[in-house]
Scaffold this motif. Structure first.
Motif, PDB file in Angstrom:
ATOM      1  N   GLU A  26       0.677  -1.115  -0.112  1.00 16.34           N
ATOM      2  CA  GLU A  26       0.086  -0.039  -0.124  1.00 16.34           C
ATOM      3  C   GLU A  26       0.931   1.201  -0.113  1.00 16.34           C
ATOM      4  O   GLU A  26       1.885   1.331   0.458  1.00 16.34           O
ATOM      5  CB  GLU A  26      -0.984  -0.059   1.231  1.00 16.34           C
ATOM      6  CG  GLU A  26      -2.043  -1.217   1.293  1.00 16.34           C
ATOM      7  CD  GLU A  26      -3.112  -0.671   0.444  1.00 16.34           C
ATOM      8  OE1 GLU A  26      -3.240   0.083  -0.125  1.00 16.34           O
ATOM      9  OE2 GLU A  26      -3.878  -1.932   0.431  1.00 16.34           O
ATOM     10  N   ARG A  27       0.157   2.165  -0.580  1.00 19.75           N
ATOM     11  CA  ARG A  27       1.140   3.538  -0.500  1.00 19.75           C
ATOM     12  C   ARG A  27       1.496   3.999   0.803  1.00 19.75           C
ATOM     13  O   ARG A  27       2.550   4.329   0.970  1.00 19.75           O
ATOM     14  CB  ARG A  27       0.268   4.698  -1.234  1.00 19.75           C
ATOM     15  CG  ARG A  27       0.933   6.073  -1.310  1.00 19.75           C
ATOM     16  CD  ARG A  27       0.169   7.083  -2.015  1.00 19.75           C
ATOM     17  NE  ARG A  27      -0.457   7.062  -3.200  1.00 19.75           N
ATOM     18  CZ  ARG A  27       0.424   7.351  -4.270  1.00 19.75           C
ATOM     19  NH1 ARG A  27       1.523   7.774  -4.184  1.00 19.75           N
ATOM     20  NH2 ARG A  27      -0.081   6.664  -5.735  1.00 19.75           N
ATOM     21  N   ALA A  28       0.622   3.791   1.670  1.00 17.00           N
ATOM     22  CA  ALA A  28       1.034   4.100   3.296  1.00 17.00           C
ATOM     23  C   ALA A  28       1.898   3.200   4.198  1.00 17.00           C
ATOM     24  O   ALA A  28       2.088   3.500   5.295  1.00 17.00           O
ATOM     25  CB  ALA A  28      -0.426   4.279   3.943  1.00 17.00           C
ATOM     26  N   ASP A  29       2.393   2.100   3.267  1.00 17.60           N
ATOM     27  CA  ASP A  29       3.206   0.989   4.018  1.00 17.60           C
ATOM     28  C   ASP A  29       4.194   1.762   4.242  1.00 17.60           C
ATOM     29  O   ASP A  29       5.151   2.253   3.508  1.00 17.60           O
ATOM     30  CB  ASP A  29       3.491  -0.147   2.846  1.00 17.60           C
ATOM     31  CG  ASP A  29       3.875  -1.121   3.575  1.00 17.60           C
ATOM     32  OD1 ASP A  29       4.927  -1.201   4.329  1.00 17.60           O
ATOM     33  OD2 ASP A  29       3.492  -2.422   3.390  1.00 17.60           O
ATOM     34  N   PRO A  30       5.025   1.647   5.620  1.00 17.57           N
ATOM     35  CA  PRO A  30       6.064   2.158   6.220  1.00 17.57           C
ATOM     36  C   PRO A  30       7.248   1.603   5.616  1.00 17.57           C
ATOM     37  O   PRO A  30       8.402   2.220   5.732  1.00 17.57           O
ATOM     38  CB  PRO A  30       5.965   1.957   7.514  1.00 17.57           C
ATOM     39  CG  PRO A  30       4.931   0.855   7.725  1.00 17.57           C
ATOM     40  CD  PRO A  30       4.155   0.899   6.693  1.00 17.57           C
ATOM     41  N   ASP A  56       9.406   9.666   1.605  1.00 18.90           N
ATOM     42  CA  ASP A  56       8.128   9.698   2.282  1.00 18.90           C
ATOM     43  C   ASP A  56       6.913   9.775   1.445  1.00 18.90           C
ATOM     44  O   ASP A  56       6.835  10.887   0.722  1.00 18.90           O
ATOM     45  CB  ASP A  56       8.193  10.658   3.442  1.00 18.90           C
ATOM     46  CG  ASP A  56       6.767  10.316   4.343  1.00 18.90           C
ATOM     47  OD1 ASP A  56       5.660  10.139   3.967  1.00 18.90           O
ATOM     48  OD2 ASP A  56       7.149  10.287   5.570  1.00 18.90           O
ATOM     49  N   ARG A  57       6.124   8.496   1.225  1.00 10.58           N
ATOM     50  CA  ARG A  57       5.139   8.708   0.375  1.00 10.58           C
ATOM     51  C   ARG A  57       3.917   9.574   0.567  1.00 10.58           C
ATOM     52  O   ARG A  57       3.411  10.223  -0.069  1.00 10.58           O
ATOM     53  CB  ARG A  57       4.539   7.206  -0.117  1.00 10.58           C
ATOM     54  CG  ARG A  57       5.225   6.389  -0.923  1.00 10.58           C
ATOM     55  CD  ARG A  57       5.234   6.710  -2.344  1.00 10.58           C
ATOM     56  NE  ARG A  57       6.093   5.768  -3.124  1.00 10.58           N
ATOM     57  CZ  ARG A  57       5.935   5.996  -4.509  1.00 10.58           C
ATOM     58  NH1 ARG A  57       5.364   6.889  -5.107  1.00 10.58           N
ATOM     59  NH2 ARG A  57       6.541   5.103  -5.090  1.00 10.58           N
ATOM     60  N   GLU A  58       3.729   9.376   2.017  1.00 13.07           N
ATOM     61  CA  GLU A  58       2.396  10.246   2.509  1.00 13.07           C
ATOM     62  C   GLU A  58       2.659  11.585   2.477  1.00 13.07           C
ATOM     63  O   GLU A  58       1.774  12.304   2.202  1.00 13.07           O
ATOM     64  CB  GLU A  58       2.275   9.849   3.974  1.00 13.07           C
ATOM     65  CG  GLU A  58       1.808   8.499   4.008  1.00 13.07           C
ATOM     66  CD  GLU A  58       1.308   8.149   5.565  1.00 13.07           C
ATOM     67  OE1 GLU A  58       2.062   8.101   6.405  1.00 13.07           O
ATOM     68  OE2 GLU A  58      -0.040   7.571   5.640  1.00 13.07           O
ATOM     69  N   LEU A  59       3.974  12.179   2.803  1.00 11.15           N
ATOM     70  CA  LEU A  59       4.305  13.472   2.639  1.00 11.15           C
ATOM     71  C   LEU A  59       4.734  13.897   1.321  1.00 11.15           C
ATOM     72  O   LEU A  59       4.780  15.043   0.820  1.00 11.15           O
ATOM     73  CB  LEU A  59       5.452  13.891   3.678  1.00 11.15           C
ATOM     74  CG  LEU A  59       5.308  13.686   5.058  1.00 11.15           C
ATOM     75  CD1 LEU A  59       6.659  14.065   5.973  1.00 11.15           C
ATOM     76  CD2 LEU A  59       4.029  14.488   5.477  1.00 11.15           C
ATOM     77  N   TRP A  60       4.904  13.141   0.189  1.00 10.94           N
ATOM     78  CA  TRP A  60       5.176  13.280  -1.080  1.00 10.94           C
ATOM     79  C   TRP A  60       6.515  14.084  -1.003  1.00 10.94           C
ATOM     80  O   TRP A  60       6.934  14.774  -1.893  1.00 10.94           O
ATOM     81  CB  TRP A  60       4.154  14.094  -1.778  1.00 10.94           C
ATOM     82  CG  TRP A  60       4.003  13.954  -3.143  1.00 10.94           C
ATOM     83  CD1 TRP A  60       4.142  14.657  -4.325  1.00 10.94           C
ATOM     84  CD2 TRP A  60       3.372  12.621  -3.764  1.00 10.94           C
ATOM     85  NE1 TRP A  60       3.952  13.698  -5.415  1.00 10.94           N
ATOM     86  CE2 TRP A  60       3.331  12.842  -5.114  1.00 10.94           C
ATOM     87  CE3 TRP A  60       2.811  11.557  -3.168  1.00 10.94           C
ATOM     88  CZ2 TRP A  60       2.952  11.749  -6.032  1.00 10.94           C
ATOM     89  CZ3 TRP A  60       2.387  10.533  -3.940  1.00 10.94           C
ATOM     90  CH2 TRP A  60       2.410  10.809  -5.348  1.00 10.94           C
ATOM     91  N   SER A  61       7.484  13.323  -0.435  1.00 12.11           N
ATOM     92  CA  SER A  61       8.986  13.950  -0.463  1.00 12.11           C
ATOM     93  C   SER A  61       9.912  12.956  -1.177  1.00 12.11           C
ATOM     94  O   SER A  61      10.118  11.772  -0.933  1.00 12.11           O
ATOM     95  CB  SER A  61       9.312  13.868   1.207  1.00 12.11           C
ATOM     96  OG  SER A  61      10.496  14.312   1.211  1.00 12.11           O
ATOM     97  N   GLN A  86       7.870   1.717   2.521  1.00 12.35           N
ATOM     98  CA  GLN A  86       8.017   2.167   0.903  1.00 12.35           C
ATOM     99  C   GLN A  86       9.095   2.767   0.840  1.00 12.35           C
ATOM    100  O   GLN A  86      10.048   2.294  -0.362  1.00 12.35           O
ATOM    101  CB  GLN A  86       6.658   3.075   0.617  1.00 12.35           C
ATOM    102  CG  GLN A  86       5.333   2.546   0.344  1.00 12.35           C
ATOM    103  CD  GLN A  86       5.322   1.950  -1.081  1.00 12.35           C
ATOM    104  OE1 GLN A  86       6.361   2.271  -1.784  1.00 12.35           O
ATOM    105  NE2 GLN A  86       4.262   1.714  -1.605  1.00 12.35           N
TER     106      GLN A  86
END
Length: 242
Positions: free
Chosen positions: A47-51, A220-225, A53
């Motif tokens: 998943e995109r939010a998987d730690p 970081d996928r969640e922060l789009w970094s 990633q």
């Protein structure tokens, strides 16, 4: 001898985003590191939010051969959003748009009828061996896209594990062993480019014509970094078509 995973990426539309400023979302001329890592992650079911990633992406290195870039296509988007309000959330999209609304205009660029052959190497810290990635590409957990979600693949990835002494040999070997070379021949254009990570500098026979800096390594996928990396580009790769 170096073990590599080779696979093809073919799609009616592809888009490879870079640093997005303002309303325009441009596309690069080849898949980004984050797009390739994301595609393999989708095949595995991450998943995109998987730690995992960021660590997953950091353990992979890529070389891409541009077989067909295709013409540039621009698509204009409009989206409605409510005014920004700190701490305000909505239960549904309907609730979000029930009051005052702003309209955002944006342009997104795509490449039509594009094709690339990808070589993937696994670093020592890789979370998954290449064999597992090859199996995932055979039966992906999620739908695979060439960049954006609006760009599903037009042909199966057709993964193949090879052991070679030079990067160029990996592409030649893959071309000879494609399952359906007649399906891919339409996409192959002579005189493309090979672009590769630092990982492949010891495998490439010739020196790169240039080095490009891209901000496309997932932090970081969640922060789009995303972080920077060097991409070595060889402009002439030979004329052996599939």
């Amino acid at each position: 001898m170096q073990k590599l995973l080779l696979f093809q990426l073919v799609a009616p539309l592809g888009s490879f985003g870079g640093v997005a400023v303002g309303e325009r979302r441009e596309t690069g001329v080849r898949p980004s590191h984050s797009a390739l890592a994301g595609l393999l992650g989708a095949a595995l079911g991450l998943e995109r939010a998987d730690p995992r990633q960021a660590d997953f992406a950091a353990g992979l290195a890529f070389a891409s051969r541009r077989d067909r870039l295709g013409p540039l296509i621009a698509d204009y988007h409009t989206a409605q959003t409510p005014p920004a309000r700190k701490g305000k959330t909505w239960a549904t999209r309907r609730d979000e748009l029930a009051g005052e609304r702003n309209t955002i205009l944006s342009r997104r660029d795509y490449r039509a009828d594009c094709a690339f052959t990808i070589a993937c190497g696994a670093l020592e810290q890789s979370l998954f061996p290449l064999d597992t990635l090859a199996e995932a590409l055979q039966k992906p957990a999620f739908t695979l896209y060439l960049g954006r979600k609006s760009c599903p693949l037009g042909l199966p990835p057709d993964p193949l594990l090879v052991e070679v002494e030079a990067l160029e040999d990996a592409f030649v070997d893959y071309d000879r062993r494609r399952k359906r070379p007649e399906d891919y021949a339409h996409y192959f254009e002579r005189g493309g480019e090979i672009a590769f990570d630092d990982y492949f500098t010891g495998l490439a026979r010739g020196s790169a014509a240039r080095v490009e800096m891209r901000r496309d390594v997932v932090l970081d996928r969640e922060l789009w970094s995303f972080d920077l990396r060097d991409e070595h580009v060889v402009t002439a790769i030979g004329d052996a078509a599939p």
